[in-house]
Design a protein around this motif. Structure first.
Motif, PDB file in Angstrom:
ATOM      1  N   VAL B  61      83.551  42.441  27.917  1.00  0.00           N
ATOM      2  CA  VAL B  61      82.020  42.965  27.730  1.00  0.00           C
ATOM      3  C   VAL B  61      81.297  41.649  27.651  1.00  0.00           C
ATOM      4  CG1 VAL B  61      80.504  43.767  25.916  1.00  0.00           C
ATOM      5  CG2 VAL B  61      82.815  44.637  26.023  1.00  0.00           C
ATOM      6  N   CYS B  62      80.037  41.522  28.478  1.00  0.00           N
ATOM      7  CA  CYS B  62      79.278  40.293  28.494  1.00  0.00           C
ATOM      8  C   CYS B  62      78.835  39.979  27.213  1.00  0.00           C
ATOM      9  CB  CYS B  62      78.342  40.490  29.533  1.00  0.00           C
ATOM     10  SG  CYS B  62      77.041  39.302  29.899  1.00  0.00           S
ATOM     11  N   MET B  63      78.894  38.675  26.598  1.00  0.00           N
ATOM     12  CA  MET B  63      78.186  38.466  25.488  1.00  0.00           C
ATOM     13  C   MET B  63      77.426  37.240  25.726  1.00  0.00           C
ATOM     14  SD  MET B  63      78.420  39.776  22.835  1.00  0.00           S
ATOM     15  CE  MET B  63      78.893  41.671  22.720  1.00  0.00           C
ATOM     16  N   GLY B  64      76.768  37.326  26.917  1.00  0.00           N
ATOM     17  CA  GLY B  64      75.731  36.148  27.381  1.00  0.00           C
ATOM     18  C   GLY B  64      74.551  36.405  26.605  1.00  0.00           C
ATOM     19  N   THR B  65      73.543  35.478  26.941  1.00  0.00           N
ATOM     20  CA  THR B  65      72.208  35.819  26.186  1.00  0.00           C
ATOM     21  C   THR B  65      71.574  37.143  26.333  1.00  0.00           C
ATOM     22  OG1 THR B  65      72.047  33.357  26.233  1.00  0.00           O
ATOM     23  CG2 THR B  65      70.261  34.298  25.284  1.00  0.00           C
ATOM     24  N   ALA B  66      71.326  37.343  27.635  1.00  0.00           N
ATOM     25  CA  ALA B  66      70.465  38.522  27.943  1.00  0.00           C
ATOM     26  C   ALA B  66      71.341  39.751  27.480  1.00  0.00           C
ATOM     27  CB  ALA B  66      70.435  38.442  29.515  1.00  0.00           C
ATOM     28  N   CYS B  67      72.263  39.734  27.749  1.00  0.00           N
ATOM     29  CA  CYS B  67      73.312  41.193  27.314  1.00  0.00           C
ATOM     30  C   CYS B  67      73.207  41.047  25.729  1.00  0.00           C
ATOM     31  CB  CYS B  67      74.753  40.900  28.045  1.00  0.00           C
ATOM     32  SG  CYS B  67      74.712  41.080  29.817  1.00  0.00           S
ATOM     33  N   TYR B  68      73.563  40.039  25.191  1.00  0.00           N
ATOM     34  CA  TYR B  68      73.433  40.169  23.643  1.00  0.00           C
ATOM     35  C   TYR B  68      72.303  40.912  23.145  1.00  0.00           C
ATOM     36  CZ  TYR B  68      73.650  38.789  18.830  1.00  0.00           C
ATOM     37  OH  TYR B  68      73.290  38.830  17.567  1.00  0.00           O
ATOM     38  N   ALA B 102      81.170  35.335  28.964  1.00  0.00           N
ATOM     39  CA  ALA B 102      79.540  34.961  28.987  1.00  0.00           C
ATOM     40  C   ALA B 102      79.046  35.188  30.457  1.00  0.00           C
ATOM     41  CB  ALA B 102      79.420  33.663  28.684  1.00  0.00           C
ATOM     42  N   CYS B 103      77.764  35.542  30.346  1.00  0.00           N
ATOM     43  CA  CYS B 103      77.092  35.988  31.717  1.00  0.00           C
ATOM     44  C   CYS B 103      77.794  36.114  32.805  1.00  0.00           C
ATOM     45  CB  CYS B 103      76.084  34.770  31.775  1.00  0.00           C
ATOM     46  SG  CYS B 103      74.714  35.314  33.080  1.00  0.00           S
ATOM     47  N   VAL B 104      77.948  37.276  33.521  1.00  0.00           N
ATOM     48  CA  VAL B 104      78.548  37.626  34.408  1.00  0.00           C
ATOM     49  C   VAL B 104      77.453  37.591  35.811  1.00  0.00           C
ATOM     50  CG1 VAL B 104      80.520  38.534  33.669  1.00  0.00           C
ATOM     51  CG2 VAL B 104      78.394  39.854  34.194  1.00  0.00           C
ATOM     52  N   GLY B 105      76.432  36.993  35.636  1.00  0.00           N
ATOM     53  CA  GLY B 105      75.602  36.901  36.738  1.00  0.00           C
ATOM     54  C   GLY B 105      74.590  37.836  37.108  1.00  0.00           C
ATOM     55  N   CYS B 106      74.491  38.827  36.375  1.00  0.00           N
ATOM     56  CA  CYS B 106      73.683  40.167  36.520  1.00  0.00           C
ATOM     57  C   CYS B 106      72.858  40.617  35.408  1.00  0.00           C
ATOM     58  CB  CYS B 106      74.275  41.318  37.307  1.00  0.00           C
ATOM     59  SG  CYS B 106      76.312  41.270  36.989  1.00  0.00           S
ATOM     60  N   CYS B 107      72.128  39.472  34.734  1.00  0.00           N
ATOM     61  CA  CYS B 107      71.432  39.811  33.528  1.00  0.00           C
ATOM     62  C   CYS B 107      70.535  41.044  33.576  1.00  0.00           C
ATOM     63  CB  CYS B 107      70.703  38.669  32.972  1.00  0.00           C
ATOM     64  SG  CYS B 107      71.814  37.038  33.163  1.00  0.00           S
ATOM     65  N   ASN B 108      70.048  41.242  34.832  1.00  0.00           N
ATOM     66  CA  ASN B 108      69.063  42.436  34.918  1.00  0.00           C
ATOM     67  C   ASN B 108      69.533  43.553  34.753  1.00  0.00           C
ATOM     68  OD1 ASN B 108      70.172  41.526  37.459  1.00  0.00           O
ATOM     69  ND2 ASN B 108      68.841  42.913  38.453  1.00  0.00           N
TER      70      ASN B 108
HETATM   71  S1  FES Z   1      74.124  37.759  30.029  1.00  0.00           S
HETATM   72 FE1  FES Z   1      75.288  39.345  30.646  1.00  0.00          FE
HETATM   73  S2  FES Z   1      75.111  39.312  32.598  1.00  0.00           S
HETATM   74 FE2  FES Z   1      73.952  37.781  32.239  1.00  0.00          FE
END
Ligand code: FES
Ligand code: FMN
Lengths: 648, 153
Positions: B61-68, B102-108
Motif C-alpha cells: 500500500v502506497c504511503m507516499g505523501t499524495a496517497c497518504y 513510498a510513492c510508486v510514481g502515480c500520485c494522480n
Molecule cells: S504518493 Fe502514492 S503514488 Fe505517489
C-alpha cells in the motif's frame, strides 16, 4: 601497463576520429528509423504512470486491431511526457497530418482511432488533446496555459523517443555532446559546466562544476562517478520518470562528467523498487556498450569508462552522499562527518563525484549549446530550469519543467490548473520531508534554491503536493515526522530521539490529547535537532513542523484547545453523521457502501451510523447521492451529542 | 566476493527465496568474511529486505505523501481488517502479505496499492474488498466477519 598498451595501440592504429565515428552511428540510426516517416506511428506512454493507468492494454488493442485490419503501422512504447493526468496517452503520427496526442485512451477509443483515423483518415479531433507541432488545425501544448511557462531543457525528448532503442536517441543528436566533449580538452569542458553555474538538482544546489573540479584535482588514479537515483522523498517521481523515459541522457551526462574528472568507473544508484527504471537502464547500458559509446575507448578515443547499476535496498538516508557510498561498500547506510568531501575521498576511499539524475541530464545540452544558453534561462543565482512532480489536490498533476524563478502561484494555478472541485487552496508542500508547507500568501515566492530557504521550505527533490481545505496541516506535519523518525539511521541522538519525541507530540495533538505547552516543546526540539544532527536528514527534519506552526498556528490551537480538526480530517476528532432532515428513507446506498456494516436503518426508516463500529473511511459520504448529501462530518466530537440531543 | 558485495548478494538471495532465511545470512557472513552482526544489520536496516517469507500475493500500500493525504491510511486499515494481519506480516495460510511503500510514481491515481506488481488505483475500502475477492480471499473470512457482526448486534 594496460594504459601503456592502449596508448601504443592508439599511436599505431588509424582509428576514425570521434567525429567520424559518431557520424557513422548517427546516420545508421537515422537510416534505420526512416521507416517511421513513411508509415503511421503510434506512440504509447508506458512509463510507470502509463502502465498503472492501463497503457499495456491500450498497446495490445492497437496491435491487435491493426493486425486484424492489415494496416501497416508502428506501435512504439515511449516514456512519459509529464501529463500524468492524461494517461494512458497516445500520440499518433500519420503522414499528411500533424502528430496528434490523445488523452485517457481506453480500448474503445483505441479501436475507434484505428477505424476512423488509421484506416480512413478522420483524425477524430473531438478526442484529441493537442498536436505536437504548430499547424492550422489543432492547438499544440504550447497553446495550453502550462505551455506558456514550460521550458523543456531536459524533458524535451521524454515521451517522444523509445527509451529502449538507442537509435531514437541518436537520431535526435543524442551523444553528440559526448562526441564534442571528447574532442575538447577535458578542463575546457569542465569550465563550461562551471560557467553555466549548474547547481545540483538533488536538493542542496551545490555547484556541480566546483564538485567536479575538486574531484579532478584530487590525487589518485582511480576515481568514480555516481548518479544518485535513490529518490527517497515519499512524494516525488521525477528521477524515476527520467530514468524510464530517457535513460541515455543520464548515461551521456555521466560519461562527460567522468571525462572531466578522469574517472574510469561509474555507478547508477537506483532504488530496487524502481524495477522498470532498472530494467530500462540495463538495456540502455547494453546498447550504449554495443555502439562503442560506453566501455573501452569510447567513440574510438583514448577515454574509457565503465558504468553499472547498483540497486539500492531502500533507505531514505542512503540518498545522503556519505551514507550512499557506505551502503555501496556493504555497510549500513549511516552518514559520516564531512570533510573529507566525497570528491576527495568517497567510494572505497577514492575521489567520487555524486550527482542527482537531473544534474547529469543538464550536462549534454550545456555542452552542446553552451553555458550562455543555459544561463539565459532562470535566475542569475539559479540558472536553468527546475523539474517538479506536481501532485495532490491539483487539476493537472504530472511532471513539469519550468524556468527557475517561476512563482509557486504560476506553477500551481497556471501550469497545474489550480485546485479542482471548487475547493479552496490551503497550502503547498514543497521539498518533501526536508521542505515545508507554504500558505497562500507565500505563493508569489519565486522558485529557486535561495528564495525557498527564506520561507522555511526547501527546493529539495522537487516534489510538490498541493493541499486544499480538506487537508489537515497538523496531520501532514505528523506524516513527515513519522517518516523521518522511522528513517533516521539512529546515529545522532537528537535526530533519533528528538524526531520521535516530536512525532509523539504531534500524534497526541491529532488525537485531541495535546496541550498548548507542548507547542513550545516542539519548537525547542526543532532547534535542538537542527543543531545536534550530523546530516541534513536531521537538520531539515523539523521543517514541516516549523512551517506549519508558523503559517497554520490556528489549526494547532483548534486541535488542542477546542479538540476540533478544522479540516474535518483527523479521525479521532471527527465523526460521520447522517442528517435525518436530508436522508431519504428510500435509498440504501450508504448501507451497501459501508465496509464494516456500521450503518443501520432506524425504526423510523432513516439511516444512522453506529459510531462504535464506524472506521471513518469516507465511503458513505462519497456514496450518498449528491441530491441528498445527507452524510456530513462533524468536529469536535461534542457536536454529535448536540445533534443527537436535538434530533431525538 | 568481498564486503562491498554484501548488498547485491543479499538482494540475489531475496530474489531467489523471496526473503532472507537466517541460515542464508549466516552463510553470507562466513563467505564474505564479515561479522554476522553486520550482515544482520544490513538485512534489517534496508526496507527492501525481509526476514520472513512473503505471501503468495504481495500487497503493497502506497504511503507516499499524495496517497497518504488521499486516504492511503484508510486503504491500509481496510487491508489489515480484511486480512487480519498488520504491516510486514503474512497471513497464516501463506496467501497474502502486506507492506507499505513510498510513492510508486502515480500520485494522480492516489491512493494506490501495488498488488503483485500491478498498480491498483483509487483504493477505497470497497475496492479493497474487490481486490481481495479477485485474489480468492476465502469466503470463510467473510462469513466469519458476518458472524461476528451478527453476534455484536
Ligand atoms: S504518493 Fe502514492 S503514488 Fe505517489
Ligand atoms: C536524507 C537525505 C536524503 C537525500 N536523498 C537524495 C535523493 O534521493 N536523491 C538525490 O539526488 N539527492 C539526495 N540527497 C542529496 C544528496 O546528499 C546529494 O546532495 C546529492 O545527491 C548531490 O547531487 P547534486 O549536487 O546533483 O544535487 C539527500 C540528502 C539527504 C541528507
Amino acid at each position: 601497463m594496460r594504459r601503456e598498451n592502449r596508448e601504443r595501440e592508439a599511436g599505431v592504429m588509424a582509428v576514425p576520429s570521434a567525429e567520424k565515428f559518431y557520424a557513422m552511428l548517427r546516420s545508421a540510426a537515422v537510416a534505420g528509423l526512416r521507416i517511421l516517416d513513411e508509415v503511421p506511428v503510434i506512440r504509447i506512454g508506458t512509463a510507470t504512470c502509463g502502465i498503472a493507468a492501463g497503457a499495456l492494454l491500450v498497446r495490445d488493442t492497437f496491435r491487435d486491431e491493426l493486425n486484424k485490419r492489415g494496416i501497416e503501422a508502428r506501435v512504439m512504447e515511449v516514456g512519459c511526457m509529464g501529463h500524468c493526468y492524461a494517461e494512458p496517452m497516445v500520440i499518433i503520427t500519420k503522414p499528411g497530418f500533424p502528430s496528434l496526442c490523445y488523452n485517457n485512451v481506453d480500448e474503445e477509443l483505441a479501436i475507434h482511432l484505428v477505424d476512423d483515423f488509421l484506416a480512413r483518415g478522420d483524425p477524430c479531433y473531438e478526442f484529441a488533446m493537442a498536436a505536437l507541432e504548430p499547424n492550422d488545425f489543432f492547438p499544440t501544448f504550447q497553446d495550453f496555459p502550462r505551455g506558456i511557462y514550460e521550458e523543456k531543457m531536459i524533458l524535451g525528448d521524454c515521451g517522444l523517443i523509445d527509451p529502449q532503442e538507442i537509435d531514437h536517441f541518436l537520431a535526435r543528436d543524442g551523444y553528440l555532446a559526448l562526441c564534442k566533449a571528447l574532442q575538447t580538452e577535458s578542463n575546457q569542458v569542465l569550465q563550461e559546466i562551471k560557467k553555466a553555474n549548474l547547481r545540483g538538482r538533488g536538493g542542496a544546489g551545490f555547484p556541480a562544476g566546483e564538485k567536479w573540479d575538486m574531484a579532478r584535482k584530487a590525487p589518485g588514479e582511480i576515481k568514480f562517478v555516481i548518479c544518485n537515483g535513490d529518490e527517497g522523498d515519499p512524494g516525488a517521481f521525477m528521477d524515476r520518470n527520467i530514468l524510464e523515459s530517457n535513460p541515455h541522457l543520464v548515461i551521456e551526462g555521466m560519461i562527460i562528467c567522468a571525462y572531466c574528472v578522469g574517472a574510469s568507473r561509474g555507478f547508477l544508484y537506483i532504488r530496487s523498487e524502481y524495477r522498470q527504471a532498472v530494467c530500462r537502464m540495463e538495456r540502455a547500458l547494453e546498447q550504449a556498450r554495443e555502439k562503442g559509446l560506453l566501455g573501452e575507448r569510447i567513440l574510438g578515443s583514448n577515454f574509457s569508462f565503465n558504468l553499472e547499476i547498483f540497486t539500492a535496498a531502500g533507505a531514505f538516508v542512503c540518498g545522503e552522499g556519505t551514507a550512499l557510498v557506505k551502503s555501496m561498500e556493504g555497510k549500513m547506510g549511516i552518514p559520516e562527518h564531512r570533510p573529507p568531501e566525497l570528491a576527495e575521498s568517497g567510494y572505497l576511499g577514492k575521489p567520487t563525484v555524486l550527482n542527482n539524475v537531473k544534474t547529469f541530464c543538464y550536462v549534454p545540452p550545456i555542452i552542446l549549446r553552451g553555458a550562455r544558453w543555459f544561463r539565459d534561462v532562470g535566475t542569475p543565482e539559479s540558472p536553468g530550469t527546475a523539474v517538479f512532480a506536481l501532485a495532490g489536490k491539483i487539476s493537472a498533476p504530472g511532471l513539469v519543467e519550468v524556468p527557475m524563478g517561476t512563482t509557486l502561484r504560476q506553477l500551481i494555478d497556471d501550469v497545474g490548473g489550480g485546485v479542482p472541485h471548487g475547493k479552496r487552496f490551503k497550502a503547498v508542500q514543497i521539498g518533501g520531508p526536508s521542505g515545508g508547507c507554504l500558505p497562500e500568501q507565500a505563493l508569489d515566492i519565486p522558485i529557486d534554491f535561495d528564495s525557498l530557504l527564506g520561507a522555511g521550505a526547501m527546493m529539495g527533490s522537487g516534489g510538490i503536493i498541493v493541499l486544499d481545505e480538506d487537508d489537515c496541516m497538523v496531520r501532514i506535519a505528523r506524516f513527515f515526522l513519522n517518516f523521518t523518525q522511522e528513517e533516521s539511521c539512529g546515529k545522532c541522538t537528537f535526530c533519533r530521539l528528538g524526531t520521535r519525541h516530536m512525532f509523539r507530540i504531534l500524534d497526541d495533538i491529532i488525537r485531541g490529547k495535546g496541550e498548548m505547552g507542548q507547542l513550545e516543546t516542539l519548537r525547542r526540539l526543532a532547534e535542538d535537532i537542527k543543531i545536534g544532527s550530523l546530516c541534513n536528514l536531521g537538520k531539515t527534519a523539523p521543517n514541516p513542523v516549523l512551517t506549519t506552526l508558523r503559517y497554520f498556528f490556528d489549526e494547532y490551537r483548534a486541535h488542542i484547545s477546542e479538540k476540533r480538526c478544522p479540516a474535518l480530517s483527523c479521525p479521532e476528532l471527527t465523526v460521520y453523521f447522517i442528517e435525518p432532515k436530508r436522508c431519504s428513507k428510500l435509498c440504501n446506498v450508504c448501507i451497501g457502501s459501508c465496509p464494516v456494516e456500521a450503518i443501520f436503518t432506524r425504526d423510523d426508516g432513516l439511516k444512522a451510523i453506529d459510531q462504535e463500529k464506524c472506521v471513518k473511511c469516507d465511503n458513505c459520504l462519497k456514496a450518498c447521492p449528491p441530491d441528498y448529501s445527507a452524510v456530513i462530518k462533524l468536529s469536535p466530537l461534542s457536536l454529535l451529542d448536540e445533534r443527537l440531543g436535538k434530533n431525538k | 566476493m568481498q564486503e562491498k558485495d554484501l548488498i547485491p548478494v543479499l538482494e540475489r538471495i531475496q530474489k531467489k527465496y523471496g526473503y532472507l532465511p537466517l541460515q542464508a545470512l549466516k552463510s553470507v557472513a562466513r563467505e564474505l568474511g564479515v561479522p554476522a552482526v553486520q550482515v544482520y544489520g544490513a538485512a534489517t536496516f534496508f526496507k527492501q529486505f525481509r526476514l520472513n517469507p512473503p505471501g503468495k500475493y504481495q500487497i503493497e500500500v502506497c504511503m507516499g505523501t499524495a496517497c497518504y493525504m488521499a486516504g492511503g491510511q484508510v486503504a491500509l486499515d481496510s487491508f489489515e481488517r480484511r486480512l487480519k494481519i498488520g504491516v510486514g506480516e503474512t497471513t497464516p495460510d501463506g496467501e497474502f502479505s502486506l507492506e507499505r511503500v513510498a510513492c510508486v510514481g502515480c500520485c494522480n491515481l492516489a491512493p494506490v496499492a501495488v498488488v503483485d506488481n500491478v498498480v491498483e488505483k483509487n483504493v477505497t475500502p470497497t475496492r479493497v474488498d474487490g481486490i481481495l475477492l479477485s485474489l480468492g480471499l476465502s469466503e470463510e473470512n467473510k462469513e466469519n466477519k458476518e458472524n461476528s457482526n451478527a453476534q455484536g448486534k
